[in-house]
Design an enzyme around this catalytic site. Structure first.
Site, PDB file in Angstrom:
ATOM      1  N   LYS A  37       0.902  -1.411  -0.126  1.00 39.18           N
ATOM      2  CA  LYS A  37      -0.043  -0.002  -0.002  1.00 39.18           C
ATOM      3  C   LYS A  37       0.820   1.172  -0.122  1.00 39.18           C
ATOM      4  O   LYS A  37       0.574   2.318  -0.672  1.00 39.18           O
ATOM      5  CB  LYS A  37      -0.853  -0.014   1.279  1.00 39.18           C
ATOM      6  N   ASN A  38       1.938   1.172   0.800  1.00 39.27           N
ATOM      7  CA  ASN A  38       2.671   2.487   1.134  1.00 39.27           C
ATOM      8  C   ASN A  38       3.628   2.735  -0.333  1.00 39.27           C
ATOM      9  O   ASN A  38       4.104   3.802  -0.379  1.00 39.27           O
ATOM     10  CB  ASN A  38       3.579   2.516   2.311  1.00 39.27           C
ATOM     11  N   ARG A  83      -4.184  10.571   4.652  1.00 35.24           N
ATOM     12  CA  ARG A  83      -3.082  11.569   4.690  1.00 35.24           C
ATOM     13  C   ARG A  83      -2.245  11.517   3.350  1.00 35.24           C
ATOM     14  O   ARG A  83      -1.690  12.615   3.038  1.00 35.24           O
ATOM     15  CB  ARG A  83      -2.174  11.390   5.782  1.00 35.24           C
ATOM     16  N   CYS A 132      -5.106  13.498  12.938  1.00 33.26           N
ATOM     17  CA  CYS A 132      -5.103  11.961  12.677  1.00 33.26           C
ATOM     18  C   CYS A 132      -4.952  11.349  13.873  1.00 33.26           C
ATOM     19  O   CYS A 132      -4.337  11.754  15.103  1.00 33.26           O
ATOM     20  CB  CYS A 132      -3.822  11.469  11.758  1.00 33.26           C
ATOM     21  N   ARG A 135       0.482  15.170  12.799  1.00 31.86           N
ATOM     22  CA  ARG A 135       1.083  14.827  11.494  1.00 31.86           C
ATOM     23  C   ARG A 135       0.910  15.964  10.521  1.00 31.86           C
ATOM     24  O   ARG A 135       0.192  16.203   9.653  1.00 31.86           O
ATOM     25  CB  ARG A 135       0.107  13.731  10.913  1.00 31.86           C
ATOM     26  N   LYS A 153      14.233  16.573   9.389  1.00 29.16           N
ATOM     27  CA  LYS A 153      13.752  15.402  10.129  1.00 29.16           C
ATOM     28  C   LYS A 153      13.558  14.553   9.046  1.00 29.16           C
ATOM     29  O   LYS A 153      13.123  14.731   7.988  1.00 29.16           O
ATOM     30  CB  LYS A 153      12.553  15.700  10.957  1.00 29.16           C
ATOM     31  N   SER A 213      11.272  12.423   6.798  1.00 30.66           N
ATOM     32  CA  SER A 213      10.008  12.196   6.719  1.00 30.66           C
ATOM     33  C   SER A 213       9.884  11.223   5.407  1.00 30.66           C
ATOM     34  O   SER A 213      10.365  11.468   4.452  1.00 30.66           O
ATOM     35  CB  SER A 213       9.473  13.356   6.540  1.00 30.66           C
ATOM     36  N   VAL A 214       9.146  10.366   5.506  1.00 30.81           N
ATOM     37  CA  VAL A 214       8.761   9.264   4.319  1.00 30.81           C
ATOM     38  C   VAL A 214       7.952  10.319   3.299  1.00 30.81           C
ATOM     39  O   VAL A 214       8.492  10.159   2.127  1.00 30.81           O
ATOM     40  CB  VAL A 214       8.082   8.040   4.696  1.00 30.81           C
ATOM     41  N   ASP A 223       4.686   1.056  12.025  1.00 28.28           N
ATOM     42  CA  ASP A 223       3.657   0.370  11.481  1.00 28.28           C
ATOM     43  C   ASP A 223       3.669  -0.961  12.178  1.00 28.28           C
ATOM     44  O   ASP A 223       2.766  -1.648  11.749  1.00 28.28           O
ATOM     45  CB  ASP A 223       3.856   0.459   9.987  1.00 28.28           C
ATOM     46  N   ILE A 279       8.488   7.387  16.424  1.00 21.73           N
ATOM     47  CA  ILE A 279       8.070   8.169  15.313  1.00 21.73           C
ATOM     48  C   ILE A 279       6.845   9.055  15.422  1.00 21.73           C
ATOM     49  O   ILE A 279       6.747  10.363  15.143  1.00 21.73           O
ATOM     50  CB  ILE A 279       7.739   7.167  14.113  1.00 21.73           C
ATOM     51  N   ARG A 322      -8.559  -0.394   5.464  1.00 23.49           N
ATOM     52  CA  ARG A 322      -7.666   0.683   4.482  1.00 23.49           C
ATOM     53  C   ARG A 322      -6.539  -0.143   4.100  1.00 23.49           C
ATOM     54  O   ARG A 322      -5.762   0.536   3.003  1.00 23.49           O
ATOM     55  CB  ARG A 322      -7.495   1.727   5.386  1.00 23.49           C
TER      56      ARG A 322
HETATM   57  C1  UD1 Z   1       4.691   7.032   6.129  1.00 23.38           C
HETATM   58  C2  UD1 Z   1       3.687   5.799   6.120  1.00 23.38           C
HETATM   59  C3  UD1 Z   1       3.039   5.307   7.689  1.00 23.38           C
HETATM   60  C4  UD1 Z   1       4.130   5.246   8.376  1.00 23.38           C
HETATM   61  C5  UD1 Z   1       5.283   6.519   8.284  1.00 23.38           C
HETATM   62  C6  UD1 Z   1       6.568   6.345   9.341  1.00 23.38           C
HETATM   63  C7  UD1 Z   1       2.583   6.152   3.839  1.00 23.38           C
HETATM   64  C8  UD1 Z   1       1.520   6.205   3.079  1.00 23.38           C
HETATM   65  N1  UD1 Z   1       2.578   6.364   5.201  1.00 23.38           N
HETATM   66  O1  UD1 Z   1       3.632   8.156   6.882  1.00 23.38           O
HETATM   67  O2  UD1 Z   1       2.521   4.374   7.195  1.00 23.38           O
HETATM   68  O3  UD1 Z   1       3.804   4.949   9.640  1.00 23.38           O
HETATM   69  O4  UD1 Z   1       5.563   6.921   6.933  1.00 23.38           O
HETATM   70  O5  UD1 Z   1       7.183   5.224   8.930  1.00 23.38           O
HETATM   71  O6  UD1 Z   1       3.628   5.688   3.355  1.00 23.38           O
HETATM   72  N2  UD1 Z   1       6.596  15.117  10.052  1.00 23.38           N
HETATM   73  C9  UD1 Z   1       6.276  16.376  10.632  1.00 23.38           C
HETATM   74  N3  UD1 Z   1       6.344  17.452   9.416  1.00 23.38           N
HETATM   75  C10 UD1 Z   1       6.088  17.061   8.198  1.00 23.38           C
HETATM   76  C11 UD1 Z   1       6.139  15.460   7.848  1.00 23.38           C
HETATM   77  C12 UD1 Z   1       6.121  14.779   8.958  1.00 23.38           C
HETATM   78  O7  UD1 Z   1       6.763  16.879  11.664  1.00 23.38           O
HETATM   79  O8  UD1 Z   1       5.933  17.602   7.136  1.00 23.38           O
HETATM   80  C13 UD1 Z   1       6.556  14.173  11.456  1.00 23.38           C
HETATM   81  C14 UD1 Z   1       5.320  13.346  11.361  1.00 23.38           C
HETATM   82  O9  UD1 Z   1       4.549  13.746  12.469  1.00 23.38           O
HETATM   83  C15 UD1 Z   1       6.131  12.061  12.192  1.00 23.38           C
HETATM   84  C16 UD1 Z   1       7.248  11.904  11.704  1.00 23.38           C
HETATM   85  O10 UD1 Z   1       7.457  13.114  11.013  1.00 23.38           O
HETATM   86  O11 UD1 Z   1       6.372  12.158  13.358  1.00 23.38           O
HETATM   87  C17 UD1 Z   1       7.573  10.991  10.609  1.00 23.38           C
HETATM   88  O12 UD1 Z   1       6.353  11.129   9.486  1.00 23.38           O
HETATM   89  P1  UD1 Z   1       6.506  10.715   8.154  1.00 23.38           P
HETATM   90  O13 UD1 Z   1       7.780   9.764   7.940  1.00 23.38           O
HETATM   91  O14 UD1 Z   1       6.313  11.759   7.293  1.00 23.38           O
HETATM   92  O15 UD1 Z   1       5.253   9.778   7.923  1.00 23.38           O
HETATM   93  P2  UD1 Z   1       4.133   9.770   6.653  1.00 23.38           P
HETATM   94  O16 UD1 Z   1       4.721   9.952   5.535  1.00 23.38           O
HETATM   95  O17 UD1 Z   1       2.945  10.511   6.929  1.00 23.38           O
END
Ligand code: UD1
Length: 417
Positions: free
Chosen positions: A22-23, A92, A116, A121, A161, A163-164, A305, A327, A397
């Site tokens: 999915k991701n 998201r 969320c 997030r 930081k 961020s995926v 996850d 995380i 989902r």
């Molecule tokens: C993705 C995955 C999710 C997984 C997460 C962490 C998908 C669709 N979702 O979510 O399943 O749990 O990675 O492996 O692939 N953050 C900020 N600002 C930002 C972006 C992120 O502060 O602009 C923070 C988030 O709140 C969180 C951390 O960074 O605490 C990591 O988030 P992120 O890696 O961005 O997660 P997602 O991409 O939303």
């Protein structure tokens, strides 16, 4: 509203085929916006989040056809650049259309994903990084309104930081920017590598230059592509835990064990026997489960996850264990429900202490988010008697045919309306 009824406790035995990720599918679908050429995608999982992303793409003007197990995307007439709240609020990952829309049209209006259950997030990292490519944005009535008057221009960007989502949005946007972009402190989840493979096969020019650094030379042309999405390592990890928990014996196929080394090593330490081959593995659960200290971290660390699922397993350990969730700030919603089933888990901020030797008792339960829901299914599998899990739309989902897959290996589980 649909529910799952689970009758524990049976050992799971047999073979489970893992679905597509999915991701990985979500950013690849978002990235398809960049191309006006035919895109054929295989191995997309049949789960709600993918349906939502396809609906979002259709709302932007993409033509999508299904042919057996393939999806064919034609964006030659795609021209809308507005992603509505109704579609982005439930998922998201909807924010991932921002980068490609900006790359294609130099402007876009995309709903903020909103709150969320597992934390606030925010998307500040996405927006700040896009602004370094020349994007000006404002937030107006819950929408990001973004413009790059002179078009996107490559730059050197260091994420504050890991961020995926931000890494994905920027890779997609930069792949069609003018000039060269260097992104550092990138997330390196296998799903990001899959996105990069997809983009490169579509004609982009993206190269990893060190562990967390990537160089993207912008291109303006794309090619037709036929791409098979990688397997879902979180789904695979969930069934590994199910086998360990039920002292079962499962062969997990359609995977690449190599990219799940952290999870495999932890399960081995906890006591399971695991034999890996190129595209499959066999796990044999052990009655004795050893306690552990686990903390979640970006890849290659232990995935957030899978945190809820491994917690269920640690409830059965011989001594107390700890989990640190590094995380997300609020990802322990499953704890209250697991405690209702007899677990003894105490949380303090982002730390959980899990007392071992739990004998789960069946209960009527409420699913709260995707991974929390599946942890309740796992606990129900070893609770002697009937458990009922409500609100399983969360589960749908991200888990394809979960009850069918579990039933096939001996679980007593059924979906009721
Ligand atoms: C993705 C995955 C999710 C997984 C997460 C962490 C998908 C669709 N979702 O979510 O399943 O749990 O990675 O492996 O692939 N953050 C900020 N600002 C930002 C972006 C992120 O502060 O602009 C923070 C988030 O709140 C969180 C951390 O960074 O605490 C990591 O988030 P992120 O890696 O961005 O997660 P997602 O991409 O939303």
């Amino acid at each position: 509203m649909q529910k799952l009824e689970v009758f524990g406790a049976n050992k799971l035995k047999g073979q489970i085929k893992i679905s597509g990720s999915k991701n990985a599918s979500l950013p690849i679908l978002a990235a398809s916006i960049l191309s006006n050429k035919k895109i054929v995608l295989k191995n997309l999982p049949n789960v709600r989040d993918i349906e939502t992303m396809l609906t979002l793409l259709k709302s932007l003007g993409s033509k999508i056809r299904f042919n057996k197990n393939k999806i064919i995307i034609d964006n030659s007439k795609q021209k809308k650049k507005f992603a509505s709240y109704n579609l982005v609020k439930t998922m998201r990952a909807g924010i991932l259309v921002l980068g490609p829309l900006l790359a294609k049209y130099n402007s876009a209006k995309v709903s903020l994903p909103g709150g969320c259950a597992i934390g606030t997030r925010p998307i500040d990292i996405h927006l700040k990084a896009l602004s370094k490519l020349g994007v000006k944005y404002k937030i107006d009535q819950g929408y990001v309104i973004a413009k790059a008057i002179k078009g996107l221009k490559g730059n050197k960007i260091k994420f504050p930081k890991i961020s995926v989502g931000a890494t994905e949005n920027l890779i997609i946007a930069a792949s069609h920017a003018k000039g060269t972009t260097e992104l550092s402190n990138c997330a390196i989840e296998p799903e990001i590598k899959d996105l990069v493979n997809f983009l490169n096969q579509m004609g982009c020019n993206i190269k990893w230059i060190s562990k967390r650094k990537i160089r993207i030379i912008g291109v303006s042309e794309t090619k037709e592509i036929n791409y098979s999405v990688m397997f879902d390592r979180i789904e695979a990890g969930t069934y590994l835990v199910a086998a360990a928990l039920t002292e079962g014996n499962l062969k997990i196929v359609n995977i690449t064990p190599e990219i799940m080394q952290t999870e495999i090593n932890i399960l081995k330490k906890i006591g399971s026997k695991i034999i890996t081959k190129k595209n499959e593995l066999t796990i044999i659960g052990n009655k004795k489960i050893k306690s552990m200290k686990i903390k979640t971290a970006p890849y290659p660390g232990f995935p957030t996850d899978l945190q809820a699922q491994i917690m269920v397993l640690l409830c059965k350990a011989n001594k107390s264990s700890t989990i640190k969730e590094d995380i997300f700030e609020n990802r322990f919603m499953h704890v209250a429900e697991l405690n209702r089933m007899g677990a003894k888990i105490l949380t303090n901020g982002n730390k959980a202490v899990i007392e071992g030797n739990t004998n789960f008792a069946p209960a009527e339960l409420m699913a709260t988010d995707l991974r929390a829901s599946v942890s309740l299914v796992l606990a129900a599998l070893i609770a002697k008697g009937k458990s009922v899990i409500n609100r399983i739309y969360h589960l749908d989902r991200g888990y394809e045919n979960i009850e069918k897959k579990l039933k096939k290996v001996g679980a007593k589980i059924k979906r009721v309306s």
